[in-house]
Write an enzyme that holds these catalytic residues in place. Structure first.
Site: not given
Ligand code: M6R
Length: 610
Positions: A487, A506, A483, A75, A490, A100-101, A2, A27, A605
């Site tokens: 990506k 395995h 990673e 969000w 996501e 927020n929260g 948010c 965000r 984000k």
């Molecule tokens: O701001 P941060 O690096 O602490 O965030 C951690 C994760 O939320 C962040 O890396 C998330 O996994 C990304 N969207 C990945 O692309």
């Protein structure tokens, strides 16, 4: 998670609020709203589901006016994506709140408030803030003392901004577990959950501390700590670039950020490394004294940052001779762990506000870690302020939800940390020289690697109709495979799993068929022959493979195996180099699938709630 913007001015603040929301939209982006107060006390609220642009269109139609205002991009946590659940929330057409929260005890608060006659018009936890503050106001308190009393009843996390229709000259804000920053203007003041929102109007910021409540008027900012005592907080001049919110001609922020990597990695290295190695005080004054005692490193992070930590473990143990554990923050904080003597706790975070990582740092302090270091991209963020040492990755604002340049600068930071800790723990001269030389070559190698983009665009076509995929790597390329999988899932919504390729037999081999593309990262290193055996295991079962390989790795492509050449690089930087083609692959697959690349569904984000 948010985004919040607020303003108290003489002029109409609606454009400032909308611009701020657009800059924060990454965000949270399922609905948005604004509430505006005129000096006459007229209160207007406009809310829309969907992107901030929907709200901006609605605001334009209403000719909305107000010199005090609050706005929010949401969000969803509690309550679905509906206009009624969008912020600001009202109580009795008098109090307006953005938040927020999560108010964790909202169920009992709500039951109480209903008993007292309050009617709820949303399913959110936030509405309890509005009614609780209203209840305090009608008992005769000022807005400030009403908020100070109300927050004592909340459990959970909040960054909240509150307006009272009967007092249009001020907003009151409260921070606990969710960041807020006050922006100082000339005869006008602002509030936001992130300084990015306010860069068009000011560069002077006060970052609120945990438990702070502040009263903001046009001319004054009064801050009170968690015990209600007046406090002064430092005013910080921001050096974040104003135009960081611009796409610079790229179709998406993610693509822009992928292409910025050579530059930001160069920035991350600048003045920190020369021909002889690290320059003085790279990790801050006092870091060398701490590093000389370090016998163990515990790394804590989430998501992509966690993958950076996993890669770092290979480097710290191989080159720096320092034992290292890496753990996901949400696991670390809820289990009993043993603290090794002379342990350095390292948190990694792009935002510096990730709720679980921050909570893990706070827990680690209680557990008695020797010292804490954060590797972080956002100056002034909570992790930076609460850690003993802070290393800034200097990646610049990262807007795309999928983290790209933040990751490669985190890895760059870890190679420098490997040098620093290795110096104290018997790193060989040869390893030290090889890392320094690899780091010097890194920006140029990244540029070279980005030049293979066109081949990857073709490749992406073959993924567009797939539902599953498997990423394989060995050694320090295993976290890179993870990673790559993160990506892809996501932003393209294709199910992607990553395995250390030695694990194939395995279990995951059972998944192999021609509908399951297998992506392999294959630098020419000491594990290459082992990796090749794993590739043969996949081939023998009819798997279709896409191998990102060093030219010298001598993979022979055929009908079942497409080989994509990656420029040769020195071993220490190979994980950074091989990240790029995987980022590009995800990007182009998402483009073909037509997903919302920069704001993928269900994500935000900065994850500032648990
Ligand atoms: O701001 P941060 O690096 O602490 O965030 C951690 C994760 O939320 C962040 O890396 C998330 O996994 C990304 N969207 C990945 O692309």
């Amino acid at each position: 998670m948010c985004g919040i913007v607020g303003a108290v001015a003489e002029r109409n603040v609606v454009e400032i609020l909308l611009e701020g929301l657009k800059r924060l939209e990454y965000r949270g982006y399922d609905s948005a709203g604004v509430a505006l107060l005129q000096a006459s006390g007229e209160l207007t609220r406009i809310r829309r589901t969907g992107k901030v642009q929907e709200l901006a269109d609605a605001v334009a139609q209403h000719d909305a006016l107000g010199s005090t205002g609050i706005a929010h991009t949401r969000w969803a946590t509690h309550g679905g994506v509906t206009e009624a659940n969008a912020h600001p929330h009202f109580s009795s057409e008098r109090v307006a709140v953005v938040h927020n929260g999560i108010i964790e005890n909202y169920v009992s608060l709500k039951a109480n408030l209903i008993e007292k006659g309050y009617t709820f018009t949303s399913d959110t936890d936030t509405e309890t803030i509005a009614h609780t503050v209203h209840e305090e106001l009608v008992s005769g308190k000022t807005l400030l003392s009403a908020v100070q009393s109300a927050v004592k009843t909340f459990h959970g996390a909040y960054g909240t901004v509150i307006m009272d229709k009967n007092d249009p000259s001020r907003v009151v804000v409260a921070r606990s577990g969710s960041p807020l920053v006050i922006g100082l203007g000339l005869g006008e003041n602002f509030i936001a959950s992130d300084q990015m929102a306010l860069l068009p109007v000011t560069r002077r910021f006060i970052f609120l501390e945990e438990g702070d409540v502040a009263e903001i008027t046009r001319r004054d900012v009064k801050i009170f700590d968690k015990d209600g005592a007046p406090v002064e907080r430092e005013v910080i001049e921001s050096n974040v670039e104003h135009d960081a919110g611009d796409k610079a001609g790229y179709r998406h922020y993610m693509l822009k950020e992928i292409h910025e990597q050579p530059t930001v990695v160069r920035n991350a290295l600048q003045h920190r490394i020369d021909d002889n190695g690290l320059t003085k005080d790279v990790f801050g004054e006092g870091a060398d004294a701490i590093f000389s005692k370090v016998k163990h490193v515990q790394i804590i992070a989430c998501g992509t940052s966690y993958h950076a930590g996993m890669t770092a473990r290979y480097w710290l143990e191989q080159y720096a001779n320092v034992s290292c554990n890496v753990e996901i923050a949400s696991e670390f904080r809820y289990r009993k762990s043993v603290v090794h003597p002379n342990s350095l706790l390292i948190t990694i975070s792009q935002s510096g506000e990730t709720a679980d990582t921050l909570a893990a740092l706070r827990l680690a302090k209680e557990l008695g870690y020797m010292s804490s270091l954060t590797i972080c991209n956002v100056p002034g963020s909570s992790l930076v302020r609460e850690s003993d040492l802070a290393f800034m990755t200097k990646a610049g604002a990262e807007i795309g939800v999928a983290s790209t340049k933040a990751f490669t600068t985190q890895l760059t930071a870890f190679l420098m940390l490997t040098l620093a800790l290795g110096k104290e723990n018997g790193m060989t001269e040869a390893d030290s020289k090889s890392i320094v030389s690899a780091l010097h070559s890194l920006p140029a190698k990244l540029e070279e690697t980005l030049a293979i983009t066109s081949g990857i665009e073709d490749l992406a076509e073959e993924f567009a109709d797939k539902h599953h995929s498997l990423f394989l790597g060995r050694g320090d390329q295993y976290p890179i495979a993870m990673e790559g999988a993160l990506k892809l899932k996501e932003i393209s919504y294709i199910h992607a799993e990553a395995y250390a390729s030695g694990e194939l037999k395995h279990g995951p081999l059972a998944l192999i068929d021609d509908e399951m593309p297998v992506i392999v990262v294959a630098p020419n290193n000491e594990l290459l022959e082992k990796l090749k055996s794993n590739v043969e295991e996949v081939r023998a079962r009819g798997g279709i493979m896409y191998v990102f390989a060093d030219k010298d790795a001598a993979f022979a492509g055929d009908d079942t195996m497409r080989v994509i050449d990656v420029p040769h690089c020195e071993a220490p930087i190979a994980p950074i180099i091989y990240t790029l083609p995987l980022q590009l692959l995800s990007y182009y697959v998402a483009l073909i699938k037509g997903t919302d690349v920069d704001q993928p569904r269900n994500l935000a984000k900065s994850v500032t709630v648990e």
